[in-house]
Design an enzyme around this catalytic site. Structure first.
Site, short mmCIF file in Angstrom:
data_model
loop_
_atom_site.label_atom_id
_atom_site.label_comp_id
_atom_site.label_asym_id
_atom_site.label_seq_id
_atom_site.Cartn_x
_atom_site.Cartn_y
_atom_site.Cartn_z
N GLY A 1 2.32 -2.24 6.62
CA GLY A 1 0.88 -2.27 6.53
C GLY A 1 0.34 -3.61 6.09
N GLY A 2 1.16 -4.65 6.19
CA GLY A 2 0.70 -5.99 5.86
C GLY A 2 0.31 -6.18 4.41
N SER B 1 8.13 -4.03 8.87
CA SER B 1 7.01 -4.95 8.75
C SER B 1 6.84 -5.39 7.29
CB SER B 1 5.74 -4.29 9.29
OG SER B 1 4.71 -5.25 9.45
#
Length: 541
Positions: A122-123, A205
């Site tokens: 989710g960055g 991520s």
């Protein structure tokens, strides 16, 4: 014992007497899980830290409160509020530090099953993979692992910087939440049948970025919280020091009307969550023209995060455990603006994500990634694919190849992969094989949150055959710290990364439906990655 658990255990031909009861006592509360007919029990929404609200907003996580009554663990806890998200969304909350446990129903407290702890992405500005279901991995393992997923704070709640935060609260709370969850696993996972001495941490991520941060935390100090890692679509964004992050604190203070307060931190803590979320927006990095995709990120604090991640790896300041690193063929295609039509737009957007990029470095990147011959799709801009290729290599693919070589030089086993499984719908849209798409196969398409898996991954789809292949590699790694021991029959040996003539001249496993194989990194990728990794520390990765 719950009757459902008894049936599941007997169905597996195992004694139900030793199975973990769905009602599990912890030191601070007791949670009642749910046994399913497939032989798996799930405990959802277990609180692993105190609510980070009120005076605990921006604070390091504390132990959860003591609750005497038995709590039903049959619903996921709300996930953490995202940057720029509406506070009215009922699935999110500031009180979000919950985890889920999935275990074979027949597992005993003495089973000592390997544990897979998954960190969602989710960055660092959202919980974008919340509530993935661990049942598919357990089934693929032959009921030989335990799976844990959890939430962690993001945006300013997890990564607000500034001198005031360092003095009166805590920096990098999102990473500290992750450590708190891993400490919870060490303390309690035996009560669910897991082995605290055999924990594999995976993530996608920002979750894979978290894997890198955990490996280099406290300059590689090993606190025994995990014993192997799997970085799925690793990510290396630009990092700021706490001093450089002061702008984000000052901006938030001004936008919330706290600038006149004697104690601006106390004022921020008292701001109503709806009002705070209204001002929780993206602003440009210092030196950039426009706001980046992800405005909040882990901060170099000189302690938990002592330096740039790539430099810590290069200096040998990392935990020595077996690792997996890998990414997707078109890792940047979901991020680069589709309207990118000129070289100026491409360069400016890239600079907004990495403000330290110099004109000399941008010129070199333009030479390495020419637009000539790059196909366009529908109404997309001519430079969309050019920009996505630069961004995909710079932030995602190339750092993983470099770190695999670092582990090889340290004499440690490291496996690298490229996910090249083409979904017809994604290819038709021009995305190719986009960032983190492999997570849908690792968990199983029916087990990812939100029904977001490509249709081709489901039973009957053209890519359905790749799902059991990758699940067996992953669960073998969780069980044996080696992806090969329990791999699917007929699948190729996944060889460890071994550079031939230079750091990036090695072989990785190419995941491709009906054509999974080992292959050497191609010459063009090596040439591009040699340059992007050479400037990694310069651009603060």
């Amino acid at each position: 014992m719950h009757s459902g658990c008894l049936v599941a255990a007997l169905a597996l031909g195992l004694s139900a007497v030793h199975a973990v009861d769905p009602q599990v006592p912890l030191n601070y509360s007791t949670y009642e899980g749910t046994p399913y007919s497939n032989g798996i029990t799930a405990w959802l929404g277990i609180r692993f830290a105190a609510p980070p609200t009120g005076n605990l907003r921006f604070a390091a996580p504390l132990d959860p409160p003591i609750v005497g009554a038995v709590q039903a663990a049959d619903q996921h806890g709300p996930y953490c509020i995202a940057t720029a998200a509406s506070p009215s969304v009922t699935t999110t909350s500031e009180d979000c530090l919950f985890l889920d446990v999935y275990a074979p129903s027949n597992a005993s407290t003495n089973a000592k099953l390997p544990v897979f702890v998954y960190i969602q992405g989710g960055g660092f500005n959202a919980n974008s993979n919340a509530n993935n279901n661990g049942q598919g991995l357990i089934t693929a393992s032959g009921y030989n692992i335990v799976v844990v997923t959890f939430n962690y704070r993001v945006g300013p709640y997890g990564f607000l910087g500034g001198a005031e935060v360092a003095a009166g609260a805590s920096l990098n709370n999102g990473i500290k939440d992750q450590l708190k969850a891993l400490q919870w696993v060490q303390r309690y996972i035996t009560r669910f049948g897991g082995d605290p001495n055999h924990v594999v941490v995976g993530g996608s991520s920002a979750g894979a970025a978290s894997v890198s941060l955990l490996l280099t935390a406290y300059a590689g100090r090993n606190d025994g919280l995990f014993h192997a890692t799997a970085a799925e679509s690793q990510s290396f964004a630009a990092m700021l020091t706490n001093q450089e992050s002061q702008y984000s604190y000052d901006n938030l203070v001004m936008r919330t009307g706290c600038a006149s307060a004697d104690n601006t931190l106390a004022c921020l803590r008292s701001v109503d969550i709806a009002e705070l979320q209204a001002q929780n927006i993206a602003t440009p990095f210092p030196g950039a023209q426009k706001a980046p995709l992800y405005p909040y990120a882990p901060i170099i604090d000189g302690d938990l995060v002592p330096d740039y991640t790539l430099r810590l790896f290069q200096q040998g300041k990392f935990i020595h455990v077996p690792t997996i690193w890998g990414d997707d063929t078109n890792g940047g295609s979901m991020f680069a603006p589709k309207t990118t039509s000129t070289l100026g737009e491409s360069n400016s957007w890239l600079h907004d994500q990495f403000p330290p990029l110099t004109l000399t470095q941008i010129r070199k990147l333009n030479q390495l990634y020419p637009v000539d011959g790059t196909p366009t799709f529908n109404a997309t801009g001519r430079y969309w694919r050019q920009l996505s290729n630069v961004y995909g290599d710079l932030r995602y693919t190339c750092p993983g190849l470099s770190i695999s070589s670092i582990y090889w030089r340290a004499g440690l086993p490291s496996w690298n992969y490229l996910w090249n499984v083409e979904d017809p719908a994604q290819v038709a849209q021009g995305y190719g094989v986009p960032h983190t798409v492999e997570v849908n196969a690792i968990f199983g398409p029916e087990n990812v949150a939100g029904g977001s898996a490509p249709v081709s991954y489901y039973t009957g789809g053209v890519n359905a055959p790749i799902v059991p292949i990758v699940q067996r590699y992953w669960t073998s790694f969780v069980r044996a710290l080696d992806p090969n021991l329990y791999r699917a029959p007929g699948s190729p040996q996944w060889e460890t990364w071994r550079p031939v003539a230079e750091d990036l001249d090695g072989s990785r496993l190419i995941f491709q439906t009906d054509a999974t194989r080992m292959a050497q990194v191609d010459a063009l990728t090596r040439r591009r990655c040699e340059y992007t990794t050479s400037i990694g520390v310069d651009i603060r990765q």
